[in-house]
Design an enzyme around this catalytic site. Sequence first.
Site, short mmCIF file in Angstrom:
data_model
loop_
_atom_site.label_atom_id
_atom_site.label_comp_id
_atom_site.label_asym_id
_atom_site.label_seq_id
_atom_site.Cartn_x
_atom_site.Cartn_y
_atom_site.Cartn_z
N CYS A 88 -1.72 1.56 1.42
CA CYS A 88 -3.16 1.38 1.23
C CYS A 88 -3.92 2.47 1.98
CB CYS A 88 -3.59 -0.04 1.60
SG CYS A 88 -5.21 -0.49 0.94
N HIS A 194 -0.16 -2.75 -2.27
CA HIS A 194 0.52 -3.38 -1.13
C HIS A 194 1.90 -3.83 -1.57
CE1 HIS A 194 -2.83 -3.68 1.79
NE2 HIS A 194 -3.56 -3.64 0.69
N GLU A 196 4.14 -5.18 0.17
CA GLU A 196 4.48 -6.44 0.82
C GLU A 196 3.87 -7.64 0.10
OE1 GLU A 196 0.55 -5.31 2.75
OE2 GLU A 196 2.29 -4.29 1.87
#
Length: 214
Positions: A88, A194, A196
């Site tokens: 990001c 992202h 994750e």
Amino acid sequence: MTIAIIDYGSGNLRSAAKAFERAALEAHLDHTVLVTTRAEEVAKADRVVLPGVGAFADCRRGLAAVDGMIEALTEAVATRGRPFLGICVGMQLMAREGREYGTTEGLGWIDGVVEAIRPSDPALKVPHMGWNELDLRGADHPVLAGLHSGQHAYFVHSFHLAADDPGQVLATVDYGGPVTAMVARDTMVGTQFHPEKSQATGLRLITNFLRWTP
């Protein structure tokens, strides 16, 4: 092998650390995930991850405020060639400069500037938030192994990195026009999305990053 996730007061560190730990465990990799504010630990790490949320200038100031961190990051990644993943705003900081609330110098690892997303369709809201389909432009890159265009990733951002060299853009998404989703150069990779939070797509990308030996 140590993966250093840099803690400089900006980033979803808990989610990122857990995603890297899960990827290492499921891939049977002997990796230690270290969330750290210490420049010396980053300098010694085998792989470096720079997360980031918020405004470019705030993240840049936060990184500079950690004693010796930019020097350690530059030494580990730009000089010694340790594999690096920016997430990001961590990806955006790879650029030459950011143009959010004025102009702020970046790390200068990717030639380009971070500028506002301007969708051609006025019905598309900014920030660009939620799931979007990746268009892979550098599918032969090892970090993209097993991934393909059309897979979804999770985004939350209002700015993106406009690279001078299209060859450094690994992936885009369509949001009223092309928006940079991934960049790469040498031993460095950055994702605007992202990983994750991107479920199977993100976990595969993280696993590829952990296995990558540039």
